[in-house]
Design a protein around this motif. Structure first.
Motif, mmCIF file in Angstrom:
data_model
loop_
_atom_site.group_PDB
_atom_site.id
_atom_site.type_symbol
_atom_site.label_atom_id
_atom_site.label_comp_id
_atom_site.label_asym_id
_atom_site.label_seq_id
_atom_site.Cartn_x
_atom_site.Cartn_y
_atom_site.Cartn_z
ATOM 1 N N ASP A 10 0.828 -1.209 0.000
ATOM 2 C CA ASP A 10 0.000 0.000 0.000
ATOM 3 C C ASP A 10 0.861 1.256 0.000
ATOM 4 O OD1 ASP A 10 -2.258 -1.553 0.002
ATOM 5 O OD2 ASP A 10 -2.652 -1.348 2.152
ATOM 6 N N ILE A 11 1.910 1.254 0.804
ATOM 7 C CA ILE A 11 2.799 2.416 0.866
ATOM 8 C C ILE A 11 3.493 2.625 -0.478
ATOM 9 C CG2 ILE A 11 4.898 3.343 1.906
ATOM 10 C CD1 ILE A 11 4.051 2.002 4.520
ATOM 11 N N ALA A 12 3.961 1.536 -1.087
ATOM 12 C CA ALA A 12 4.621 1.648 -2.389
ATOM 13 C C ALA A 12 3.672 2.241 -3.427
ATOM 14 C CB ALA A 12 5.124 0.282 -2.844
ATOM 15 N N GLN A 13 2.402 1.825 -3.384
ATOM 16 C CA GLN A 13 1.431 2.362 -4.337
ATOM 17 C C GLN A 13 1.157 3.834 -4.072
ATOM 18 O OE1 GLN A 13 0.167 0.632 -7.083
ATOM 19 N NE2 GLN A 13 -0.326 2.754 -7.595
ATOM 20 N N LYS A 14 1.096 4.214 -2.795
ATOM 21 C CA LYS A 14 0.905 5.629 -2.469
ATOM 22 C C LYS A 14 2.068 6.455 -2.975
ATOM 23 C CE LYS A 14 -0.758 7.169 1.343
ATOM 24 N NZ LYS A 14 -0.994 7.476 2.787
ATOM 25 N N ILE A 15 3.267 5.931 -2.837
ATOM 26 C CA ILE A 15 4.445 6.639 -3.344
ATOM 27 C C ILE A 15 4.323 6.832 -4.857
ATOM 28 C CG2 ILE A 15 6.939 6.484 -3.723
ATOM 29 C CD1 ILE A 15 7.086 4.916 -1.064
ATOM 30 N N LEU A 16 3.954 5.786 -5.574
ATOM 31 C CA LEU A 16 3.791 5.882 -7.030
ATOM 32 C C LEU A 16 2.722 6.907 -7.396
ATOM 33 C CD1 LEU A 16 3.969 2.114 -8.059
ATOM 34 C CD2 LEU A 16 5.632 3.893 -8.622
ATOM 35 N N ARG A 39 4.301 14.262 0.981
ATOM 36 C CA ARG A 39 2.946 14.020 0.473
ATOM 37 C C ARG A 39 2.424 12.656 0.933
ATOM 38 N NH1 ARG A 39 0.833 16.756 -4.050
ATOM 39 N NH2 ARG A 39 1.466 18.959 -3.910
ATOM 40 N N VAL A 40 3.288 11.665 0.919
ATOM 41 C CA VAL A 40 2.877 10.307 1.304
ATOM 42 C C VAL A 40 2.687 10.201 2.813
ATOM 43 C CG1 VAL A 40 3.539 7.866 1.260
ATOM 44 C CG2 VAL A 40 4.047 9.324 -0.702
ATOM 45 N N GLY A 41 3.438 11.018 3.567
ATOM 46 C CA GLY A 41 3.365 10.951 5.024
ATOM 47 C C GLY A 41 4.375 10.006 5.628
ATOM 48 N N ILE A 42 5.522 9.862 4.952
ATOM 49 C CA ILE A 42 6.593 9.002 5.441
ATOM 50 C C ILE A 42 7.902 9.776 5.402
ATOM 51 C CG2 ILE A 42 5.475 6.863 4.683
ATOM 52 C CD1 ILE A 42 7.311 6.857 2.246
ATOM 53 N N ARG A 43 8.953 9.186 5.995
ATOM 54 C CA ARG A 43 10.270 9.811 5.944
ATOM 55 C C ARG A 43 10.992 9.392 4.659
ATOM 56 N NH1 ARG A 43 13.785 8.140 9.617
ATOM 57 N NH2 ARG A 43 12.682 6.158 9.909
ATOM 58 N N LYS A 44 11.949 10.211 4.246
ATOM 59 C CA LYS A 44 12.691 9.921 3.016
ATOM 60 C C LYS A 44 13.370 8.544 3.053
ATOM 61 C CE LYS A 44 16.360 11.764 0.050
ATOM 62 N NZ LYS A 44 17.306 12.888 -0.173
ATOM 63 N N PRO A 45 13.995 8.134 4.147
ATOM 64 C CA PRO A 45 14.598 6.791 4.178
ATOM 65 C C PRO A 45 13.575 5.684 3.923
ATOM 66 C CG PRO A 45 15.480 8.113 5.960
ATOM 67 C CD PRO A 45 14.340 8.898 5.372
ATOM 68 N N SER A 46 12.327 5.907 4.365
ATOM 69 C CA SER A 46 11.286 4.918 4.125
ATOM 70 C C SER A 46 10.949 4.841 2.643
ATOM 71 C CB SER A 46 10.030 5.267 4.928
ATOM 72 O OG SER A 46 10.288 5.240 6.316
ATOM 73 N N LEU A 47 10.946 5.985 1.988
ATOM 74 C CA LEU A 47 10.709 5.986 0.539
ATOM 75 C C LEU A 47 11.822 5.226 -0.177
ATOM 76 C CD1 LEU A 47 9.537 8.952 -1.655
ATOM 77 C CD2 LEU A 47 11.469 7.555 -2.365
#
Length: 219
Positions: A10-16, A39-47
Motif C-alpha cells: 500500500d505504501i509503495a502504491q501511495k508513493i507511485l 505528500r505520502v506521510g513518510i520519511r525519506k529513508p522509508s521511501l
C-alpha cells in the motif's frame, strides 16, 4: 488488520500515486524525494526502502502507466467484432484513459519532451506492440476500401496518439477559449468528442449514399 506485506504494498502504491502527480505537475527535475515523502506521510529513508533512487521511482511510475495501458488495449482489440467497432472501442478508451486522469497525459508529454532517449525503451516494450496491431488493422481496412488508401498507418497512429495526449495535457489552457459560463465537464465532453470525430473522419472513407429523386420517371 493489514499484514506487513499488504502495508508495504500500500505504501509503495501511495508513493507511485503521489510521485506521478508531482512529476506531472512540476516535471521530474523540479520534484524532490523529500517532497514526495511529505505528500505520502513518510520519511525519506522509508521511501528509499521501496525505491532506491529517484530515477528508479521515475521508471516505476512510467512502467505502471504504460503497462496498464498495454494491458487494456489487447482486450479491446479482441472484444470488438468489426472494424468500425474495433476502432471506436480502441480510440474511445484511449481518450477516456487520459481524460479521466489528465496527469497521465501531462506526465507522458513531459517525459517525451524532457527525456526522449530514456522513454524510448519503454515505448518499444509497452507501446510498439499495439501500434503494430492497429497498423495491421488499418492496412486491412485500406485493402477492403473502408479506409483512406493514402493514410500511412504507423504515422496515423503516432499523430492521433500525440493529438490525444497533447490536447488533454493542455486542456486547462485550451479551455480558456470557451465561453465563460460553460461547465468544465461539458467542455471536456465536447473536447473529447471532437478528438474522436477528427480521428475517425481522417481515417474512414464516407459511406456511399444514394439519393432518391421523387420527380424522376422511375418514382
Amino acid at each position: 488488520m493489514p499484514t506487513p506485506r499488504t502495508t508495504r504494498a500500500d505504501i509503495a502504491q501511495k508513493i507511485l500515486d503521489h510521485a506521478s502527480r508531482l512529476f506531472a505537475a512540476h516535471g521530474f527535475d523540479a520534484v524532490s524525494l523529500a517532497q514526495i515523502s511529505k505528500r505520502v506521510g513518510i520519511r525519506k529513508p522509508s521511501l528509499l526502502y521501496h525505491f532506491r533512487s529517484k530515477d528508479t521511482l521515475r521508471e516505476a511510475v512510467l512502467e505502471e502507466l504504460l503497462a496498464h495501458w498495454s494491458d487494456v488495449l489487447p482486450k479491446l482489440l479482441l472484444a470488438a467484432t468489426s472494424g468500425s467497432e474495433q476502432f471506436d472501442a480502441v480510440l474511445s478508451k484511449t481518450v477516456a484513459f487520459f481524460a479521466e486522469d489528465r496527469d497521465r497525459a501531462r506526465l507522458i508529454l513531459r517525459e517525451l519532451l524532457d527525456r526522449p532517449d530514456q522513454v524510448l525503451p519503454l515505448i518499444e516494450t509497452h507501446v510498439q506492440p499495439w501500434v503494430t496491431i492497429v497498423s495491421s488493422y488499418i492496412r486491412r481496412g485500406q485493402e477492403q476500401g473502408r479506409l483512406w488508401f493514402d493514410a500511412d498507418p504507423q504515422s496515423y497512429v503516432a499523430h492521433v496518439t500525440i493529438l490525444v495526449i497533447g490536447s488533454l495535457a493542455t486542456f486547462e489552457t485550451v479551455a480558456a477559449l470557451a465561453p465563460d459560463n460553460e461547465d468544465s465537464e461539458r467542455l471536456l465532453e465536447r473536447h473529447t468528442n471532437e478528438l474522436l470525430r477528427i480521428a475517425k473522419t481522417s481515417l474512414f472513407r464516407p459511406r456511399p449514399t444514394t439519393h432518391h429523386d421523387p420527380e424522376s420517371p422511375e418514382s
